[in-house]
Design a protein around this motif. Sequence first.
Motif, short mmCIF file in Angstrom:
data_model
loop_
_atom_site.label_atom_id
_atom_site.label_comp_id
_atom_site.label_asym_id
_atom_site.label_seq_id
_atom_site.Cartn_x
_atom_site.Cartn_y
_atom_site.Cartn_z
N MET A 36 0.83 -1.19 0.00
CA MET A 36 0.00 0.00 0.00
C MET A 36 0.87 1.25 0.00
N GLY A 37 0.52 2.20 -0.83
CA GLY A 37 1.25 3.45 -0.89
C GLY A 37 2.46 3.41 -1.80
N SER A 38 2.66 2.28 -2.49
CA SER A 38 3.81 2.16 -3.38
C SER A 38 3.33 1.75 -4.76
N PHE A 39 3.97 2.27 -5.79
CA PHE A 39 3.64 1.88 -7.15
C PHE A 39 4.63 0.86 -7.70
N ALA A 40 5.68 0.62 -6.95
CA ALA A 40 6.70 -0.33 -7.39
C ALA A 40 6.36 -1.73 -6.87
N VAL A 41 6.68 -2.72 -7.66
CA VAL A 41 6.50 -4.11 -7.23
C VAL A 41 7.60 -4.42 -6.22
#
Length: 128
Positions: A36-41
């Motif tokens: 949550m809160g991250s766009f990176a895998v």
Amino acid sequence: MIYWWIGEGFATTEQIANDLFINLFVERFIEPMCKMGSFAVNIWKMDPFVRSLVIEIAKTSSFFDFDHDDDDDGNVTSRACLIANGLTKIQDFEKLNTLFNVNESILEFNPEFFSKMKKLFVLYLGRW
């Protein structure tokens, strides 16, 4: 996973290990997830059915002891993961050849443990 595979001899280079990892994704054995809160895998998920099957195959082939118990022959496995209680669950350090930190954020251990690990080939303490 990549460094574990190299340590176990499944791959000889990071590139080969990366290719194996990509194949697991392409064949849909794993899927990328974002915290949550991250766009990176930053984590990968395995279908619970596939995970159960992989664990059973690993246990049957005596590849890994997921419960930190003795195997059927009474021998302690030579691979271990630090998940909870650090190194305290490992019974026989002399047989250990692979040690991975899965989720211990603070490693509390007696430095003498390492002098007992005569056969240790892979040591992965994790990333913080």
